[in-house]
Design a protein around this motif. Structure first.
Motif, PDB file in Angstrom:
ATOM      1  N   ILE A  54       0.841  -1.190   0.000  1.00 31.14           N
ATOM      2  CA  ILE A  54       0.000   0.000   0.000  1.00 31.14           C
ATOM      3  C   ILE A  54       0.874   1.237   0.000  1.00 31.14           C
ATOM      4  O   ILE A  54       2.017   1.207   0.467  1.00 31.14           O
ATOM      5  CB  ILE A  54      -1.012   0.036   1.175  1.00 31.14           C
ATOM      6  CG1 ILE A  54      -0.315   0.269   2.508  1.00 31.14           C
ATOM      7  CG2 ILE A  54      -1.851  -1.222   1.219  1.00 31.14           C
ATOM      8  CD1 ILE A  54      -1.269   0.568   3.650  1.00 31.14           C
ATOM      9  N   TYR A  55       0.330   2.295  -0.561  1.00 33.76           N
ATOM     10  CA  TYR A  55       1.017   3.580  -0.581  1.00 33.76           C
ATOM     11  C   TYR A  55      -0.035   4.672  -0.694  1.00 33.76           C
ATOM     12  O   TYR A  55      -1.157   4.441  -1.136  1.00 33.76           O
ATOM     13  CB  TYR A  55       2.042   3.666  -1.726  1.00 33.76           C
ATOM     14  CG  TYR A  55       1.433   3.424  -3.087  1.00 33.76           C
ATOM     15  CD1 TYR A  55       0.908   4.475  -3.841  1.00 33.76           C
ATOM     16  CD2 TYR A  55       1.373   2.146  -3.619  1.00 33.76           C
ATOM     17  CE1 TYR A  55       0.330   4.250  -5.076  1.00 33.76           C
ATOM     18  CE2 TYR A  55       0.807   1.917  -4.852  1.00 33.76           C
ATOM     19  CZ  TYR A  55       0.294   2.969  -5.587  1.00 33.76           C
ATOM     20  OH  TYR A  55      -0.281   2.745  -6.808  1.00 33.76           O
ATOM     21  N   GLU A  56       0.342   5.865  -0.274  1.00 39.45           N
ATOM     22  CA  GLU A  56      -0.557   7.019  -0.305  1.00 39.45           C
ATOM     23  C   GLU A  56      -0.555   7.644  -1.704  1.00 39.45           C
ATOM     24  O   GLU A  56       0.472   7.670  -2.371  1.00 39.45           O
ATOM     25  CB  GLU A  56      -0.115   8.054   0.732  1.00 39.45           C
ATOM     26  CG  GLU A  56      -1.117   9.178   0.925  1.00 39.45           C
ATOM     27  CD  GLU A  56      -0.775  10.092   2.084  1.00 39.45           C
ATOM     28  OE1 GLU A  56      -1.288  11.219   2.089  1.00 39.45           O
ATOM     29  OE2 GLU A  56      -0.005   9.681   2.988  1.00 39.45           O
ATOM     30  N   VAL A  57      -1.727   8.126  -2.110  1.00 38.53           N
ATOM     31  CA  VAL A  57      -1.876   8.805  -3.402  1.00 38.53           C
ATOM     32  C   VAL A  57      -2.568  10.147  -3.203  1.00 38.53           C
ATOM     33  O   VAL A  57      -3.253  10.358  -2.204  1.00 38.53           O
ATOM     34  CB  VAL A  57      -2.673   7.952  -4.417  1.00 38.53           C
ATOM     35  CG1 VAL A  57      -1.914   6.684  -4.780  1.00 38.53           C
ATOM     36  CG2 VAL A  57      -4.057   7.607  -3.889  1.00 38.53           C
ATOM     37  N   GLU A  58      -2.390  11.033  -4.160  1.00 36.59           N
ATOM     38  CA  GLU A  58      -3.037  12.346  -4.101  1.00 36.59           C
ATOM     39  C   GLU A  58      -4.431  12.327  -4.705  1.00 36.59           C
ATOM     40  O   GLU A  58      -5.253  13.185  -4.388  1.00 36.59           O
ATOM     41  CB  GLU A  58      -2.168  13.381  -4.804  1.00 36.59           C
ATOM     42  CG  GLU A  58      -0.883  13.656  -4.046  1.00 36.59           C
ATOM     43  CD  GLU A  58      -0.062  14.766  -4.675  1.00 36.59           C
ATOM     44  OE1 GLU A  58      -0.613  15.577  -5.440  1.00 36.59           O
ATOM     45  OE2 GLU A  58       1.143  14.818  -4.371  1.00 36.59           O
ATOM     46  N   ALA A  59      -4.717  11.355  -5.584  1.00 35.87           N
ATOM     47  CA  ALA A  59      -6.027  11.255  -6.239  1.00 35.87           C
ATOM     48  C   ALA A  59      -6.354   9.784  -6.467  1.00 35.87           C
ATOM     49  O   ALA A  59      -5.466   8.938  -6.523  1.00 35.87           O
ATOM     50  CB  ALA A  59      -6.009  12.001  -7.564  1.00 35.87           C
ATOM     51  N   LYS A 107       6.027   2.814  -3.909  1.00 36.44           N
ATOM     52  CA  LYS A 107       5.291   2.850  -5.172  1.00 36.44           C
ATOM     53  C   LYS A 107       6.227   2.631  -6.355  1.00 36.44           C
ATOM     54  O   LYS A 107       5.861   1.990  -7.342  1.00 36.44           O
ATOM     55  CB  LYS A 107       4.546   4.180  -5.317  1.00 36.44           C
ATOM     56  CG  LYS A 107       3.741   4.281  -6.612  1.00 36.44           C
ATOM     57  CD  LYS A 107       3.066   5.620  -6.745  1.00 36.44           C
ATOM     58  CE  LYS A 107       2.182   5.733  -7.961  1.00 36.44           C
ATOM     59  NZ  LYS A 107       2.752   5.264  -9.217  1.00 36.44           N
ATOM     60  N   GLU A 108       7.440   3.140  -6.268  1.00 41.36           N
ATOM     61  CA  GLU A 108       8.405   2.990  -7.360  1.00 41.36           C
ATOM     62  C   GLU A 108       8.662   1.518  -7.673  1.00 41.36           C
ATOM     63  O   GLU A 108       8.788   1.138  -8.841  1.00 41.36           O
ATOM     64  CB  GLU A 108       9.730   3.679  -7.019  1.00 41.36           C
ATOM     65  CG  GLU A 108       9.608   5.167  -6.753  1.00 41.36           C
ATOM     66  CD  GLU A 108       9.033   5.502  -5.365  1.00 41.36           C
ATOM     67  OE1 GLU A 108       9.220   4.739  -4.393  1.00 41.36           O
ATOM     68  OE2 GLU A 108       8.369   6.557  -5.263  1.00 41.36           O
ATOM     69  N   LEU A 109       8.740   0.668  -6.649  1.00 42.84           N
ATOM     70  CA  LEU A 109       8.971  -0.762  -6.872  1.00 42.84           C
ATOM     71  C   LEU A 109       7.729  -1.430  -7.445  1.00 42.84           C
ATOM     72  O   LEU A 109       7.827  -2.327  -8.282  1.00 42.84           O
ATOM     73  CB  LEU A 109       9.399  -1.457  -5.578  1.00 42.84           C
ATOM     74  CG  LEU A 109      10.811  -1.155  -5.096  1.00 42.84           C
ATOM     75  CD1 LEU A 109      11.086  -1.850  -3.767  1.00 42.84           C
ATOM     76  CD2 LEU A 109      11.840  -1.554  -6.138  1.00 42.84           C
ATOM     77  N   GLU A 112       7.756  -0.413 -11.035  1.00 45.52           N
ATOM     78  CA  GLU A 112       8.858  -1.072 -11.751  1.00 45.52           C
ATOM     79  C   GLU A 112       8.505  -2.508 -12.132  1.00 45.52           C
ATOM     80  O   GLU A 112       8.853  -2.984 -13.209  1.00 45.52           O
ATOM     81  CB  GLU A 112      10.101  -1.046 -10.870  1.00 45.52           C
ATOM     82  CG  GLU A 112      11.308  -1.755 -11.452  1.00 45.52           C
ATOM     83  CD  GLU A 112      12.487  -1.756 -10.486  1.00 45.52           C
ATOM     84  OE1 GLU A 112      13.231  -2.752 -10.482  1.00 45.52           O
ATOM     85  OE2 GLU A 112      12.663  -0.764  -9.735  1.00 45.52           O
ATOM     86  N   HIS A 113       7.801  -3.199 -11.240  1.00 46.03           N
ATOM     87  CA  HIS A 113       7.462  -4.603 -11.463  1.00 46.03           C
ATOM     88  C   HIS A 113       6.046  -4.807 -12.017  1.00 46.03           C
ATOM     89  O   HIS A 113       5.646  -5.945 -12.254  1.00 46.03           O
ATOM     90  CB  HIS A 113       7.624  -5.392 -10.161  1.00 46.03           C
ATOM     91  CG  HIS A 113       9.036  -5.445  -9.687  1.00 46.03           C
ATOM     92  ND1 HIS A 113       9.985  -6.280 -10.238  1.00 46.03           N
ATOM     93  CD2 HIS A 113       9.685  -4.734  -8.731  1.00 46.03           C
ATOM     94  CE1 HIS A 113      11.143  -6.097  -9.631  1.00 46.03           C
ATOM     95  NE2 HIS A 113      10.993  -5.161  -8.710  1.00 46.03           N
ATOM     96  N   SER A 114       5.302  -3.727 -12.179  1.00 40.72           N
ATOM     97  CA  SER A 114       3.921  -3.788 -12.690  1.00 40.72           C
ATOM     98  C   SER A 114       3.048  -4.743 -11.885  1.00 40.72           C
ATOM     99  O   SER A 114       2.238  -5.490 -12.429  1.00 40.72           O
ATOM    100  CB  SER A 114       3.911  -4.196 -14.171  1.00 40.72           C
ATOM    101  OG  SER A 114       4.629  -3.265 -14.935  1.00 40.72           O
TER     102      SER A 114
END
Length: 132
Positions: A54-59, A107-109, A112-114
């Motif tokens: 999980i990660y935080e998003v702006e939208a 989120k970058e990982l 990267e791995h889709s």
């Protein structure tokens, strides 16, 4: 030396939920109750569904269902030491306006791995049940 009276409130939303295979990693921490995050996160199945990310998003965020636990410093240290690679503790916002510590994933990982976004399943336990 750690103060044994210190406690940490932890939001669990993955494989350590009640009824999931890693629940023992909570070492009988005090279950506070079911809750969910504020609707500002996304949920992915990391490493072919081995664990959630999980990660935080702006939208376009969702409220992720989970459970709150009060842990001793020792229980928290054990949980932290047994989290999968790359997961890191971070404060999350809860739907009731409170906060707790959760283990997020970069989120970058994920990008990267889709790894697939499973936010639409309604949580990790629902995803695991649907894909069993």
């Amino acid at each position: 030396m750690t103060d044994s009276t210190e406690t940490v409130t932890v939001f669990i939303c993955g494989s350590a939920l009640r009824g999931q295979p890693d629940n023992q990693n909570l070492q009988n921490a005090e279950f506070v109750g079911a809750t969910e995050t504020a609707p500002i996160y996304r949920l992915h199945a990391v490493k072919e569904g081995w664990h959630p990310g999980i990660y935080e998003v702006e939208a376009d965020g969702i409220a992720i269902p989970g459970e709150l636990y009060v842990m001793t410093a020792e229980q928290y240290a054990y949980l932290k030491d047994n989290e999968p690679p790359h997961m890191y503790p971070h404060e999350v916002k809860l739907v009731d306006g409170g906060t707790a510590i959760a283990f997020l994933y970069p989120k970058e990982l994920i990008d990267e791995h889709s790894w697939p976004d499973i936010s639409s399943y309604g949580g990790w336990a629902a995803y695991k049940a649907a894909t069993a």
